[in-house]
Design an enzyme around this catalytic site. Structure first.
Site, short mmCIF file in Angstrom:
data_model
loop_
_atom_site.label_atom_id
_atom_site.label_comp_id
_atom_site.label_asym_id
_atom_site.label_seq_id
_atom_site.Cartn_x
_atom_site.Cartn_y
_atom_site.Cartn_z
N ASP A 21 0.82 -1.22 0.00
CA ASP A 21 0.00 0.00 0.00
C ASP A 21 0.85 1.26 0.00
O ASP A 21 2.01 1.25 0.41
CB ASP A 21 -0.91 0.00 1.23
CG ASP A 21 -0.10 -0.11 2.52
OD1 ASP A 21 0.87 -0.91 2.55
OD2 ASP A 21 -0.40 0.61 3.48
N GLU A 22 0.25 2.32 -0.45
CA GLU A 22 0.78 3.68 -0.29
C GLU A 22 2.25 3.82 -0.69
O GLU A 22 3.01 4.52 -0.03
CB GLU A 22 0.60 4.13 1.18
CG GLU A 22 -0.86 4.14 1.60
CD GLU A 22 -1.05 4.61 3.03
OE1 GLU A 22 -2.03 5.34 3.28
OE2 GLU A 22 -0.24 4.25 3.90
N ASN A 23 2.62 3.15 -1.76
CA ASN A 23 3.97 3.32 -2.28
C ASN A 23 3.93 4.43 -3.33
O ASN A 23 3.46 4.22 -4.44
CB ASN A 23 4.46 2.02 -2.90
CG ASN A 23 5.86 2.17 -3.46
OD1 ASN A 23 6.74 2.71 -2.80
ND2 ASN A 23 6.05 1.72 -4.68
#
Lengths: 691, 691
Positions: free
Chosen positions: B315-317
Site C-alpha cells: 500500500d501507499e507506495n
C-alpha cells in the site's frame, strides 16, 4: 540563598518539615539533603551517558523517558539517551565506572544531585545508575503549572546485599507477563534477587530437554520454555536483579514423581497434587537414578541460570515413605545414617557435589543445615512462631556456624498480615550478640509469595505495595522504622507501581464487577475498604478447602490486608473516645451513615449466589451501625441496646466468605466506651452536627 | 409442558420476548431455540469428550471450567475434562468428528443443546467445539440462588469464512501478553484470522536469523523472537485462529532500510521513523539484492507461519524515490514498465514467485490488484471515503475479476467512529449485483487496529468491545442488524471480556489516577462518559503531533468512542423536547446538576499541568449546564441567556486536549428547542421536582 535540609539515617522521621514532607522516597536513601530548588520538566529534557557500553542503562534511561513523559504529559522531543561526547548541556548527565556484576557484596551505590539547572547521576556500576534513575523518578513533584524534580543531593547504598522476593509458580502458574511486571516492580524499589520457586508437589514448571516427561507430565502444560527462562533472566539482569532458581527436593516433589515414579521412595501411582500442605511423596536418596535425573536437570539449569546459587529446597521432608521402605532402611544402616535428617544430608551433599561441578553453590531452606553440610551452602531461614520456634533462630545459628544466610520468616507476605509487622522485622536486630564477621554473613532477606491462594488476577494485590516496605527494610538504615511515615509513602509508591503494569489496584474492581454481574460496584468497594482476607493459614484450613483449580474471583480476593478505611476509622474512634466533641461525634456517625447507605445500595442489587454469600457481613455491619448511631445520637444507651451491640460484635467475630472485619477492634473499643459511659454521653440531637 | 421460542435469522430483534431478552449472545447464532428450563451449575459439573485427540478441546474445556468456576464461585470438583468412555452421565458431553484444519472455507459449525439435565455439544471439527463452548458460556444466567445455563437448542455456523483482526505492532510494539489476551478475546467472539502487521516505517518486529540486522537495527530492541512467534501461532491455532503475517513492502519499509540502505531506491541514511504518515522510502525493485533479502526473510517466515497466506502489504507506495532514481527509470524503460504501478506489479510478481516456492499465496492491500497480478492473490480492500472512493469499491472489482477478497474499509477501528457505523457495513450488501461465484470470492472482513496512537495501556480500549460487534457482522446473518439490541448485548460482552485479561475497562481509572496524581478520580470519570477522542485522522494531524514515544497517558486515552452517558443523555433530551413533563424536566436537570456538582469536585483537586489542560472543557460544560438549568427551571429564557448558550455551544465545538464533547448535538437540539419555545416552556419553580 538556598536552604538545605539534611535528612538521613532515619532521623527524617523527626525532621519531616518543609520540602521533605513531600518526598515519597522508598526505600529511603542513606543520605538525603533536600533543597528548595526545582528542576522543571520541559520538552527539551535530555539524558546523556558517559558511554554506550551498558545495555542496562540504555534500557533504563529509555524507559525513564517514557515514564517521565507518561506521568507529566510532556512531549519530550528526544526519546532516547545520547552519548555525552555528542551532546552538550543535557538535563541529566549519567556517568558510571563499569558494568556491574550480579552477585553478593557488589557495589550498588549511586550519587544523585538535582539542582534547578542540572541533574547528575554517578555510580560505580551501571546497576547503581538503574537504582538512581528510580530514585530520581520518586523525586518528581508538581505545582499547578509545572512538573519538576525537587532539588536534592542523595548518596545512597544498600544495607543488605540480598534483597529478595520469592515467587512460587508451582502451586499456581504465573505467565511470563506476571513475572516481568513484578521484576519491574522489584527494580523500582531496588530489590535484587528474584527467587523463582519453580517446582513443588503441584507443578514442575521448567522445560527439560533431557527429560521432557518432567514438564509434559508434571505441569498441565503450564511451564516455562527454556527460551522464556533465558528471556526472564536477561530481563532481570537488565534491572540489576539476579535470578535464583529453586527445584524443591527431596520432598515437595510429587510433580517430579508424576513423571518418574521409579525414583520415588514408595512404589505407587503419582499424579499432580491439587491440594495444599505437606505431603509424603519424596525422592529415593538411595537410588542412583535419582542423582542421574537431578544431575542432568541441574546441568540444564546451570546453562539457563547464570547465578552462582541454585536453591534445592530441602524443606518439610517428613520421611514417612523412607520409614516405610525396607531398602532405604537398610541403606541407612549400611551408611551409618542414624536419622532421616542424616539421610537427607547425605542426599544434599550429593547435590552439592553435582552443583559444584557446574560451578554452582547450594542454597536451601534451613533444614539443610546439619553438622556435615559444608559452609559454602547458603541457609534460608524460614521457621518462626507458626512452626513453634523463635523468629530467625536458624539465621543466627547459621551465621555463628559459618554459613551465609538469608531471612524469610517475618516476610511471608502470603499470610495476609499487616505490612507494619513485616516492616519491623529486622534481619539484623540491634541487640544481636554477633561478631562483625558473623553479622556479615547475614546477607539480607526475602519476601515469600507462596501461591496456594493466588492467580494472575489477584497475585499483585498480595505482593504490592507491601513488598515495597520490606524492600525498604532490606535497603535502608535500620533506624528508618517509623510505621506511620512508611504507610504514608507506601500509598504513593503503590499508586506509582501502576505505570509498570502492576494491577493490584485495578483488578479489585474487575473482581467486583464479576461478583455483581456488571452491576454498580460502589457498595462492595466500600466493604473492601473494611474487610481483609483471613490471616495466616486460616483461609485454606488443612490445605483442602481450595484446590489449585478453585475460583479465586471471590470477595476475599478483592480484599487486601491493611484495609484502606480501617486506619481512618480507628483514628475517628480514638478521637471520639478521647473527646466527645460535636465534630468528633460527627466524624464517627458519618462513617456509620455511609455504611448504612451503602447497605441500602447493596440490597438494591440483583442478587446471585456470590452476592448472597456476602450479605451476612453487610447485614451485620448495617445493624451494628444503626445501633451505634442510635446510641451515639441519643446520648444514652440502655441495657437492651448494649446487649444488641454485644451480640452483633460476637457475630461479627466469625469470618464470613473468608474475610474478617478490620474495624472489629474499633467497634469493641467503642462498645467498651459506651458500657463505661452509658449515662454520660453528651450528644445534642440536632441536625446541625451533620454538615 | 415446555415452551420454546424460535429465534433466528435476525428475526430475534422482533421476537425479543421472555427468555431471549436475557440472552447476551454475540455473535448471534444462525438458529436459536430458547426454552424455559435451566441447567443448574453445581460442584459436580463435569465435561466429557468423545476422545482425547484434540489438544484444542483439552485446552478450551479446561479453560471453560476455570471461567465457569470464576464467574459462579462454584468449587467444581473435577477441574479437567474426561474421556467419554471413562465417564458416566457427565453434565456436558462434547463430541466431534475430526481435528479441524485452519484455512478458508472450512466447516466451523456446531450444534449445542442445553436441557435442564444435560448439555450436548457436537461439531464437525474441534474448532467448532471451541466456538460452541464460548456460546455456552454466553448462556450463563443466574437467579438469587443459583447460576444456570438457559435451556436452548442452537445450530450455528459462520456467514463468512474470513473473520479477521489486523494488529499493527510496528508503530507501537505490543508485547506477547497483549497479543495473547487479544487472541483470547477474538476467540470469544469466534474470529478466526489474526493479521499481524509486523513491519512498517516505524519498526521491524520479527527476529531474523538470516539477517539479524533487520531486528537489531530496525526495532529499538522491541521485536518478537522466533520462539515467541511460534508460541503465538500455536496459541492462536489452539483457539481456531489463523495467523497471517504481514511484511509491508516496497513502501512502508524505512525500518528495513535502516538495516539495509543498499536496497533503497535513494542513496541516503535511514533511521527508524518516529512520526506517522506516508513516507517516501521504498525498496529498489530493480536490485537483485532486494529479492535476495526478501527471499531469505520470507523463507524464514514460511517456517514460522503455517498459514497459506503471507501479506506483502503493497500500500501507499508513492514512488517518489523511483522517479528520482535514473537507474530505476532506465529499468522501467528496458522492461517496458510504463508506470510506477507497473513497476510495483513487477516487484509483486517476483514476490509471488518467491512465496510460491514456499507453498504460500500472496495477500496484499488493494494496490496490488493490477492487470498482470495472478488471481491466486488475495485482495485486501481498504480504501473508502477518506481516500476519495466508494467504500469497498475494490472489493467488488476484485470479486468480479476473479480474486478472493476481504474488506477492511468500514472496519478501521483506530478511527474512533461509533461502533454502530462499523456494525452496519456489510462486506456483501443486499443489493450487490454479483453472481453466486463472485459472491463466494468475498471471503469476509478484517477490523484494522493501526497503532499510531495506541500503547499496551490503551490499545484494548480501542479494540474492545467494538470489535465484538464487527465479529457479529462477519459471523451472523446479514439480517442481524438492530443497532440498539447490539449495543445492549455489547455492554455485557464487554464486561465479560475482562475475565480474559482484556483491560479496556480497568485501565481507564489507571490513566485517571495518573492524571490526578492519585487524587479522587470520580469527577474525571464523569467527564470520560461524555467525551470522546477526536475522530478519523484529526488527533494526529499530519502524523507529526505524536511521535512513537509521545505520552499516551492523557485524558483522550482515558476516553473511548460511544461515551457511556451520551446515549442516556440523548434519550433524556429527546424525551424532554417531545414532552416537557415534570419527570422529563427532572431527568434533564439532574444531568446538569450532576455535571455542576462534579465540576466543583474537579475544581477541588490539586492542579497539575495535565489537569489544568482539561479545565476548559469542564469550565464550559459547567457554564452551559448552569445556563440550561436556569433556562429550564425559570420556564422562560431571555435573549441574553440564549446568546450566552449560543456562545458556549460555539466554544464547545472546538476540541480541547484531543477530545470532543459527545453530547454537543444534544445540547444543540435543546438549544434549538429553547429558541423555538422560549416563551412557552412550562416549569414550575418548585423543589418538589427534584426528588
Amino acid at each position: 540563598m538556598k536552604k538545605f535540609l539534611l535528612v538521613f539515617l532515619g532521623l527524617y522521621a523527626i525532621s519531616t518539615i518543609g520540602q521533605t514532607e513531600k518526598l515519597n522516597l522508598m526505600p529511603w536513601p542513606q543520605e538525603v539533603i533536600v533543597g528548595e530548588g526545582k528542576f522543571t520538566i520541559a520538552s527539551n529534557f535530555t539524558i546523556s551517558v558517559n558511554n554506550n557500553n551498558s545495555e542496562r542503562i540504555s534500557i533504563a534511561a529509555t524507559k525513564f523517558l517514557r515514564r517521565l513523559s507518561g506521568r507529566t504529559g510532556v512531549f519530550i522531543e528526544n526519546g532516547f539517551p545520547v552519548i555525552a561526547s555528542e551532546a552538550k548541556n543535557t538535563a541529566l548527565e549519567i556517568s558510571y565506572d563499569g558494568i556491574g556484576k550480579l552477585g553478593i557484596n557488589q557495589d550498588e551505590s549511586y550519587q544523585l544531585n538535582v539542582s534547578a539547572t542540572k541533574i547528575t547521576l554517578h555510580a560505580a556500576t551501571d546497576i547503581g545508575v538503574v537504582y538512581g534513575l528510580e530514585t530520581l523518578l520518586q523525586l518528581l513533584n508538581n505545582s499547578a503549572t509545572s512538573f519538576y524534580f525537587s532539588e536534592a543531593k542523595i548518596n545512597d547504598f544498600p544495607r543488605f546485599t540480598w534483597r529478595g522476593l520469592m515467587m512460587d509458580v508451582a502451586r499456581h502458574f504465573q505467565p511470563i507477563g506476571v513475572i516481568k511486571r513484578n521484576l519491574d516492580a522489584m527494580a523500582s524499589v531496588k530489590m535484587n534477587v528474584f527467587h523463582w520457586h519453580l517446582t513443588d508437589d503441584q507443578g514442575f514448571r521448567i522445560e527439560s530437554k533431557t527429560y521432557p516427561k518432567l514438564h509434559e507430565l508434571g505441569s498441565d502444560g503450564l511451564y516455562y520454555t527454556q527460551e522464556q527462562i533465558k528471556d526472564v533472566v536477561k530481563y532481570a539482569s537488565d534491572r540489576g536483579i539476579r535470578v535464583v532458581p529453586e527445584v524443591d527436593v527431596p520432598g515437595h516433589a510429587t510433580a517430579i514423581l508424576t513423571a518418574f515414579p521409579e525414583i520415588a521412595s514408595k512404589d505407587t501411582v503419582y499424579t499432580i497434587e491439587r491440594n495444599s500442605g505437606i505431603f509424603h511423596p519424596t525422592l529415593d536418596p538411595t537410588n542412583e537414578k535419582t542423582y542421574e535425573i537431578l544431575g542432568a536437570l541441574f546441568g540444564e539449569m546451570a546453562t539457563l541460570f547464570p547465578d552462582k546459587y541454585v536453591h534445592i529446597g530441602g524443606d518439610e521432608n517428613e520421611g514417612k515413605h523412607w520409614d516405610e521402605n525396607a531398602h532405604i532402611q537398610q541403606f541407612k544402616q549400611k551408611h551409618n545414617l542414624k536419622t532421616n535428617h542424616d539421610l537427607q544430608t547425605f542426599f544434599n551433599i550429593r547435590l552439592e557435589e553435582i552443583l559444584a561441578k557446574h560451578g554452582k553453590l547450594v542454597m536451601g531452606w534451613e533444614e539443610i543445615m546439619t553438622d556435615k553440610m559444608p559452609t559454602t551452602a547458603l541457609i534460608h531461614s524460614w521457621k518462626g512462631v507458626n512452626e513453634g520456634v523463635e523468629l530467625g533462630q536458624s539465621l543466627i545459628t547459621a551465621a555463628k556456624r559459618g554459613y551465609n544466610t538469608v531471612l524469610s520468616n517475618g516476610f511471608y507476605i502470603d499470610l495476609m498480615q499487616p505490612v507494619s509487622e513485616h516492616y519491623l522485622v529486622d534481619p539484623l536486630p540491634k541487640n544481636n550478640n554477633l561478631t562483625a564477621e558473623e553479622r556479615a554473613r547475614i546477607l539480607g532477606g526475602e519476601a515469600t509469595m507462596w501461591s496456594e491462594l493466588v492467580t494472575p488476577l489477584n497475585i499483585d494485590s498480595r505482593l504490592w505495595p507491601r513488598t515495597a516496605a520490606i524492600a525498604e527494610r532490606f535497603w535502608s538504615d535500620a533506624s528508618v522504622n517509623n510505621v506511620e511515615n512508611m504507610y504514608k509513602r507506601l500509598d504513593y509508591v503503590s499508586f506509582r507501581l501502576e505505570e509498570l503494569g502492576v494491577d493490584h489496584i485495578r483488578n479489585r474492581d474487575v473482581i467486583l464487577r464479576n461478583i455483581t454481574n456488571n452491576q454498580p460496584t460502589e457498595s462492595l468497594e466500600v466493604l473492601t475498604k473494611l474487610c481483609e482476607p483471613i490471616k495466616i493459614y486460616s483461609r485454606n484450613a488443612g490445605g483442602v478447602e481450595y484446590q489449585t483449580y478453585s475460583p479465586f474471583t471471590l470477595f476475599a480476593d478483592a480484599c487486601t490486608v491493611d484495609a484502606a478505611d480501617s486506619f481512618a476509622f480507628k483514628k475517628v474512634v480514638d478521637n471520639y473516645v478521647e473527646n466527645q466533641s460535636a465534630p468528633n461525634l460527627n466524624a464517627l456517625t458519618s462513617f456509620f451513615d455511609s455504611w448504612i447507605l451503602n447497605y441500602k445500595m447493596f440490597n438494591a442489587l440483583h442478587k446471585n449466589p456470590i452476592l448472597s454469600s456476602i450479605s451476612p457481613i453487610y447485614t451485620n455491619l448495617n445493624a451494628i451501625s444503626v445501633s451505634f448511631n442510635e446510641a451515639l445520637e441519643q446520648g444514652k444507651v440502655n441495657k437492651e441496646q448494649l446487649q444488641k451491640i454485644e451480640g452483633l460484635l460476637k457475630t461479627l467475630e466469625t469470618p464470613v466468605v473468608d474475610v474478617e472485619l478490620a474495624v472489629l477492634n474499633d467497634f469493641q473499643k467503642l462498645y467498651a466506651f459506651l458500657v463505661q459511659n452509658n449515662k454520660t454521653i453528651i450528644a445534642p440531637k440536632t441536625n446541625s452536627l451533620k454538615q
